[in-house]
Motif scaffolding. Structure first.
Motif, PDB file in Angstrom:
ATOM      1  N   GLY A 241       0.804  -1.213   0.000  1.00 33.74           N
ATOM      2  CA  GLY A 241       0.000   0.000   0.000  1.00 33.74           C
ATOM      3  C   GLY A 241       0.833   1.257   0.000  1.00 33.74           C
ATOM      4  N   PHE A 242       1.986   1.206   0.690  1.00 30.55           N
ATOM      5  CA  PHE A 242       2.804   2.410   0.787  1.00 30.55           C
ATOM      6  C   PHE A 242       3.982   2.393  -0.186  1.00 30.55           C
ATOM      7  CE2 PHE A 242       5.549   5.605   2.734  1.00 30.55           C
ATOM      8  CZ  PHE A 242       4.629   6.580   3.054  1.00 30.55           C
ATOM      9  N   PHE A 243       4.567   1.203  -0.426  1.00 31.22           N
ATOM     10  CA  PHE A 243       5.815   1.151  -1.189  1.00 31.22           C
ATOM     11  C   PHE A 243       5.691   0.614  -2.609  1.00 31.22           C
ATOM     12  CE2 PHE A 243       7.499   0.870   3.237  1.00 31.22           C
ATOM     13  CZ  PHE A 243       8.262   2.028   3.216  1.00 31.22           C
ATOM     14  N   MET A 244       4.511   0.069  -2.998  1.00 26.87           N
ATOM     15  CA  MET A 244       4.457  -0.598  -4.294  1.00 26.87           C
ATOM     16  C   MET A 244       4.785   0.315  -5.476  1.00 26.87           C
ATOM     17  SD  MET A 244       4.278  -3.746  -4.702  1.00 26.87           S
ATOM     18  CE  MET A 244       4.669  -4.694  -6.177  1.00 26.87           C
ATOM     19  N   ILE A 369      12.211  -1.928   7.713  1.00 31.84           N
ATOM     20  CA  ILE A 369      13.087  -3.007   7.254  1.00 31.84           C
ATOM     21  C   ILE A 369      12.975  -3.247   5.755  1.00 31.84           C
ATOM     22  CG2 ILE A 369      13.548  -5.489   7.461  1.00 31.84           C
ATOM     23  CD1 ILE A 369      12.556  -5.310  10.353  1.00 31.84           C
ATOM     24  N   PHE A 370      11.740  -3.200   5.213  1.00 31.08           N
ATOM     25  CA  PHE A 370      11.510  -3.585   3.817  1.00 31.08           C
ATOM     26  C   PHE A 370      12.345  -2.789   2.809  1.00 31.08           C
ATOM     27  CE2 PHE A 370       9.078  -3.198  -0.183  1.00 31.08           C
ATOM     28  CZ  PHE A 370       9.064  -4.541  -0.560  1.00 31.08           C
ATOM     29  N   PRO A 371      12.415  -1.440   2.902  1.00 29.41           N
ATOM     30  CA  PRO A 371      13.241  -0.706   1.930  1.00 29.41           C
ATOM     31  C   PRO A 371      14.711  -1.112   1.979  1.00 29.41           C
ATOM     32  CG  PRO A 371      11.793   0.790   3.106  1.00 29.41           C
ATOM     33  CD  PRO A 371      11.716  -0.515   3.817  1.00 29.41           C
ATOM     34  N   ALA A 382      13.288  -9.947  -1.189  1.00 29.52           N
ATOM     35  CA  ALA A 382      12.153  -9.259  -0.566  1.00 29.52           C
ATOM     36  C   ALA A 382      10.844  -9.954  -0.914  1.00 29.52           C
ATOM     37  CB  ALA A 382      12.112  -7.798  -1.013  1.00 29.52           C
ATOM     38  N   GLY A 383      10.680 -10.362  -2.173  1.00 31.74           N
ATOM     39  CA  GLY A 383       9.475 -11.055  -2.606  1.00 31.74           C
ATOM     40  C   GLY A 383       9.310 -12.406  -1.941  1.00 31.74           C
ATOM     41  N   THR A 384      10.410 -13.110  -1.706  1.00 30.73           N
ATOM     42  CA  THR A 384      10.355 -14.412  -1.044  1.00 30.73           C
ATOM     43  C   THR A 384       9.856 -14.263   0.392  1.00 30.73           C
ATOM     44  OG1 THR A 384      12.178 -15.232  -2.425  1.00 30.73           O
ATOM     45  CG2 THR A 384      11.694 -16.459  -0.404  1.00 30.73           C
ATOM     46  N   PHE A 385      10.298 -13.211   1.062  1.00 30.91           N
ATOM     47  CA  PHE A 385       9.776 -12.909   2.393  1.00 30.91           C
ATOM     48  C   PHE A 385       8.263 -12.722   2.342  1.00 30.91           C
ATOM     49  CE2 PHE A 385      14.106 -11.755   3.802  1.00 30.91           C
ATOM     50  CZ  PHE A 385      14.093 -12.290   5.082  1.00 30.91           C
ATOM     51  N   MET A 386       7.799 -12.001   1.331  1.00 32.34           N
ATOM     52  CA  MET A 386       6.362 -11.732   1.192  1.00 32.34           C
ATOM     53  C   MET A 386       5.577 -13.034   1.029  1.00 32.34           C
ATOM     54  SD  MET A 386       6.075  -8.428   1.374  1.00 32.34           S
ATOM     55  CE  MET A 386       6.091  -6.826   0.571  1.00 32.34           C
ATOM     56  N   ILE A 387       6.079 -13.932   0.217  1.00 27.29           N
ATOM     57  CA  ILE A 387       5.406 -15.214  -0.021  1.00 27.29           C
ATOM     58  C   ILE A 387       5.276 -16.004   1.282  1.00 27.29           C
ATOM     59  CG2 ILE A 387       5.577 -17.452  -1.188  1.00 27.29           C
ATOM     60  CD1 ILE A 387       7.112 -15.891  -3.441  1.00 27.29           C
TER      61      ILE A 387
END
Length: 454
Positions: A241-244, A369-371, A382-387
């Motif tokens: 929502g904020f970083f996409m 942390i994400f950025p 980063a995407g693997t963390f999301m999954i």
């Protein structure tokens, strides 16, 4: 219990809070690159904006304050003052001339959003009928998904104006918040809350809701369940929502206008799926299967984006379609429904305040942390963390789905807690609702099949 027509009318008024919640998040997101360039922000400052906004700590603190206030003084108290605080925040952002002023605006807006969300979902649930509670919650979620769709479309149109266009977006949110304040001031108080307070006064009972919330095994069980379902999903959704748009631009090489267009399409799909999916079938379909489908689509969307990448248009559009639809029928809608059903009236909003605090605070930490993960380890990591986060939410929600469909709030409270937390009137209503189901239990084989997951 309000009539269906009056409950829908009040639901629409209250749902503007949800529109403004998500709208403020994506208004900040759509201009994040522009604010970064204008003030020369560091990656830490960018993360701090996300962490203290309506997306994270700001909303977390607001919920922790607004939830118990709503239980103690009434749902209407929040609607009397909340939008005034929201307008102060958006005005500060609109006229920001420095990073501290911008940060203060994001924080104040977040506080208002956090205070309003538990009260709004609680009010909607308490003024709905047994067979349209998911529908009304779905309407509020439709407003939540409509906010980003509208803001991203406007952001795309205003993109050629640069930072001025983003300031205009916050100006529009201010105007909408003023309209919401006018409409919500006319709302009546929740009858469930009024009856509870009248009972406490007549009986001399002094409730200590948070002592009960944290000492009762049943309430603790549902606290952990709902935090598990919502927090792990929201870590992904909150970052998106904020970083996409920032991710599209930095990792995918898209322009600001292209990034906003993709997000606009995604949120339009979310709005459509919410209204024609969750709102239409949430009161009728098997909750476990319905939840699983949405959660599986969310995980699939990030698997495609992470391992197929953003260089190919098909993967971008597959991601937008899968995530957009899943967000409409997924974890947030179910959380909004279950969080209002699984706790008694005396701490229904307060329990949501606690959970919303944990969920949005964790999103705040993740926003810092994400950025750093994205810039230092790359998008694939980063995407693997999301999954992984999405799969945790899927497993928890699917295994421990509560059986609340078609039941009154009083029936659910009795099933979960016994009669201890019910007033005499609530016990009578629970008896009537249970008896009514008993009379119709043998009406048809089809009806019995529909009730299998209750």
């Amino acid at each position: 219990m309000a009539s269906e027509k009056s409950s829908l009318k009040s639901t629409v008024r209250v749902s503007i809070t949800n529109f403004l919640d998500s709208g403020s998040i994506v208004a900040g997101a759509s201009g994040l690159t522009l604010w970064t360039q204008h003030f020369g922000l560091s990656s830490f400052q960018v993360g701090l904006l996300g962490a203290l906004s309506a997306n994270a700590f700001g909303a977390a603190l607001g919920a922790l304050i607004g939830g118990p206030l709503s239980d103690k003084f009434g749902r209407k108290l929040i609607y009397t003052y909340d939008m005034l605080v929201y307008m102060l925040g958006t005005i500060l952002v609109m006229f920001a001339v420095s990073f501290p002023m911008l940060l203060a605006g994001f924080l104040i807006t977040g506080l208002a959003v956090g205070a309003g969300v538990p009260a709004s979902w609680t009010y909607i649930s308490e003024t709905s009928q047994n067979d349209n509670r998911a529908k009304n919650i779905g309407v509020s979620q439709f407003a939540w998904s409509l906010g980003p769709a509208v803001i991203f479309i406007l952001g795309t149109i205003l993109a050629p104006m640069g930072l001025l266009g983003n300031r205009i977006l916050f100006g529009l949110l201010t105007v909408i918040a003023f309209v919401a304040w006018l409409l919500q001031r006319g709302l009546g108080e929740s009858k469930a809350w009024q009856d509870r307070k009248a009972y406490e006064k007549s009986s001399g009972e002094k409730s200590h809701p948070y002592h009960t919330l944290f000492s009762n095994k049943t309430s603790l069980k549902w606290l952990f369940f709902l935090i598990g379902v919502y927090m792990f999903w929201n870590l992904v959704a909150g970052a998106m929502g904020f970083f996409m748009p920032y991710v599209y631009e930095t990792a995918g090489g898209l322009s600001n206008q292209e990034a906003n267009m993709l997000q606009a399409v995604l949120w339009i799909l979310t709005a459509v799926a919410t209204y024609f999916g969750f709102a239409k079938y949430g009161d009728r379909a098997n909750h476990r299967i319905f939840f699983f489908v949405g959660a599986a689509m969310a995980a699939a969307s990030w698997i495609i984006l992470t391992y197929a990448g953003m260089a190919q248009s098909w993967s971008l559009w597959a991601f937008v379609a899968l995530w957009g639809i899943s967000a409409g029928i997924g974890a947030q809608a179910w959380y909004a429904l279950w969080a209002t059903e699984l706790f008694p009236t005396q701490f229904r909003a307060g329990s949501q305040g606690v959970m919303f605090f944990v969920v949005r605070a964790s999103a705040g930490v993740w926003s810092i942390i994400f950025p750093a993960i994205l810039s230092n380890l790359g998008f694939t990591v980063a995407g693997t963390f999301m999954i992984g986060l999405l799969l945790v939410s899927l497993v928890i929600g699917t295994i421990w789905t509560p059986k609340t469909r078609g039941k009154s709030l009083e029936e659910i409270t009795r099933e979960q807690y016994g009669d201890e937390f019910l007033t005499d009137d609530e016990k009578s209503k629970a008896d009537r609702d249970t008896a009514a189901k008993g009379k119709g239990a043998g009406s048809s084989v089809a009806q019995q099949m529909m009730n299998l997951d209750k």
